[in-house]
Design a protein around this motif. Structure first.
Motif, mmCIF file in Angstrom:
data_model
loop_
_atom_site.group_PDB
_atom_site.id
_atom_site.type_symbol
_atom_site.label_atom_id
_atom_site.label_comp_id
_atom_site.label_asym_id
_atom_site.label_seq_id
_atom_site.Cartn_x
_atom_site.Cartn_y
_atom_site.Cartn_z
ATOM 1 N N THR A 21 0.817 -1.228 0.000
ATOM 2 C CA THR A 21 0.000 0.000 0.000
ATOM 3 C C THR A 21 0.846 1.271 0.000
ATOM 4 O OG1 THR A 21 -0.176 -0.022 2.427
ATOM 5 C CG2 THR A 21 -1.927 -1.138 1.198
ATOM 6 N N SER A 22 2.156 1.107 -0.076
ATOM 7 C CA SER A 22 3.034 2.284 0.065
ATOM 8 C C SER A 22 2.931 3.272 -1.091
ATOM 9 C CB SER A 22 4.487 1.850 0.213
ATOM 10 O OG SER A 22 4.633 1.107 1.391
ATOM 11 N N ALA A 23 2.523 2.780 -2.272
ATOM 12 C CA ALA A 23 2.466 3.685 -3.423
ATOM 13 C C ALA A 23 1.067 4.263 -3.628
ATOM 14 C CB ALA A 23 2.910 2.944 -4.679
ATOM 15 N N LEU A 24 0.162 3.960 -2.697
ATOM 16 C CA LEU A 24 -1.238 4.354 -2.905
ATOM 17 C C LEU A 24 -1.585 5.651 -2.196
ATOM 18 C CD1 LEU A 24 -2.982 0.910 -2.322
ATOM 19 C CD2 LEU A 24 -2.328 1.956 -4.505
ATOM 20 N N ASP A 25 -2.516 6.396 -2.790
ATOM 21 C CA ASP A 25 -3.064 7.548 -2.080
ATOM 22 C C ASP A 25 -3.742 7.042 -0.815
ATOM 23 O OD1 ASP A 25 -2.235 9.268 -4.062
ATOM 24 O OD2 ASP A 25 -4.111 9.101 -5.191
ATOM 25 N N PRO A 26 -3.649 7.813 0.262
ATOM 26 C CA PRO A 26 -4.139 7.333 1.564
ATOM 27 C C PRO A 26 -5.581 6.827 1.547
ATOM 28 C CG PRO A 26 -3.029 9.456 1.804
ATOM 29 C CD PRO A 26 -3.038 9.150 0.344
ATOM 30 N N GLU A 27 -6.436 7.439 0.747
ATOM 31 C CA GLU A 27 -7.844 7.030 0.779
ATOM 32 C C GLU A 27 -8.074 5.693 0.088
ATOM 33 O OE1 GLU A 27 -6.632 9.472 -1.045
ATOM 34 O OE2 GLU A 27 -7.679 9.656 -2.966
ATOM 35 N N LEU A 28 -7.061 5.174 -0.604
ATOM 36 C CA LEU A 28 -7.210 3.906 -1.312
ATOM 37 C C LEU A 28 -6.611 2.725 -0.541
ATOM 38 C CD1 LEU A 28 -6.213 5.163 -4.876
ATOM 39 C CD2 LEU A 28 -8.509 4.998 -3.886
ATOM 40 N N VAL A 29 -5.908 3.050 0.535
ATOM 41 C CA VAL A 29 -5.182 2.017 1.283
ATOM 42 C C VAL A 29 -6.141 1.033 1.954
ATOM 43 C CG1 VAL A 29 -3.724 1.673 3.334
ATOM 44 C CG2 VAL A 29 -3.112 3.418 1.639
ATOM 45 N N GLY A 30 -7.226 1.572 2.522
ATOM 46 C CA GLY A 30 -8.151 0.759 3.320
ATOM 47 C C GLY A 30 -8.733 -0.422 2.549
ATOM 48 N N ASP A 31 -9.114 -0.189 1.294
ATOM 49 C CA ASP A 31 -9.728 -1.266 0.504
ATOM 50 C C ASP A 31 -8.745 -2.405 0.258
ATOM 51 O OD1 ASP A 31 -12.121 0.054 0.332
ATOM 52 O OD2 ASP A 31 -11.705 0.932 -1.648
ATOM 53 N N VAL A 32 -7.483 -2.048 0.033
ATOM 54 C CA VAL A 32 -6.463 -3.073 -0.209
ATOM 55 C C VAL A 32 -6.207 -3.861 1.078
ATOM 56 C CG1 VAL A 32 -4.057 -3.494 -0.839
ATOM 57 C CG2 VAL A 32 -5.416 -1.824 -2.133
#
Ligand code: ADP
Ligand code: MG
Length: 257
Positions: A181-192
């Motif tokens: 999840t390190s390359a993701l925008d913060p709002e997209l981390v939760g789903d992953v």
């Protein structure tokens, strides 16, 4: 988490150097079947290298690394050990799924196309079989409606979930995640993370390099703090996070928590 049986991963004094740089300096770790081990540590401490060794992408210089009871890089012939050929290494690698920070989907293939490519090309599944399983896996990662979408039509978090489905399509017995999840925008981390949590609850054996301490605490069965190529601390996530025993762990956690 089962406490008995052959560990899925067993590292005994694993060392790895690049030239004069000693990256892994004697790693001893075991991952049991169904265990979720989270791996944390400063940049350059050897976390990715360790995953790459497990996944046969790097050769161990000293020590022993077993996956599913078999020595990585070798096969038995009678009472002798023979080094694996490249084709044999590729075969072994099939049973391990790996998810990287960068998802590297094939840009010219749909989400479903990405998921079914290896099952057809490598496992020799029929197209119909692979598609049926692929659709199931896309549903499992919450993307049942995105089968026909191309990567550039998906958010980073959705692409990462396709990458997870793609790894699962090979029916791995072990999943390795390197800062997924390190390359993701913060709002997209939760789903992953939610997809990874589901996977953990289904009993998948996982080694997860992550900076997500909430995930480590809530989903991890064990937490390992690595620094300069050694395991500094290894225990239950709650214990390591709330009462670290070593100065180096304390100092690292004070920066990331
Ligand atoms: P981490 O994932 O904990 O940040 P890495 O395992 O990526 O650490 O890297 C550990 C050290 O090994 C770093 O100093 C890195 O520069 C070095 N390293 C990693 N891969 C290679 C390579 N292929 N060749 C030379 N040095 C490498
Ligand atoms: Mg790394």
């Amino acid at each position: 988490m089962t406490e008995t049986g052959t560990p899925v991963v067993r590292a005994v004094g694993v060392c790895k150097s690049y030239g004069r740089l000693d990256v892994l300096r004697g790693i001893d770790l075991e991952v049991a079947s169904g265990e979720v081990m989270c791996l944390i540590g400063p940049s350059g401490s050897g976390k990715s290298t360790f995953l790459r060794c497990i996944n046969h992408l790097e050769k161990v210089d000293a020590g022993e690394l077993y996956v599913d009871g078999e020595l990585v890089g070798y096969r038995k012939g009678g009472d002798k050990l023979y080094e694996l050929k490249e084709s044999e290494v590729a075969f072994k690698r099939r049973s391990i799924g790996m998810v990287f920070q960068r998802f590297n989907l094939f840009p010219h293939m749909t989400a479903l196309g990405n998921v079914i490519e290896a099952p057809i090309g490598v496992l020799g599944k029929s197209k119909a079989q692979a598609r049926a399983r692929g659709v199931e896996l896309l549903e499992q990662v919450g993307l049942g409606d995105k089968a026909a979408a191309y990567p550039n039509q998906l958010s980073g978090g959705q692409q990462q979930r396709v990458a997870i489905a793609r790894a699962l399509a090979m029916e791995p017995k072990l999943m390795l995640f390197d800062e997924p999840t390190s390359a993701l925008d913060p709002e997209l981390v939760g789903d992953v993370l939610a997809v990874m949590r589901d996977l953990a609850e289904q009993g998948m054996t996982m080694v997860v390099v992550t900076h997500e301490m909430g995930f480590a605490r809530e989903v991890g069965d064990s937490l390992v703090f690595m620094d300069e190529g050694v395991v500094v601390e290894h225990g239950h996530p709650r214990d390591v996070l709330t009462s670290p025993q070593h100065e180096r762990t304390k100092s690292f956690l004070s920066k990331v928590l």
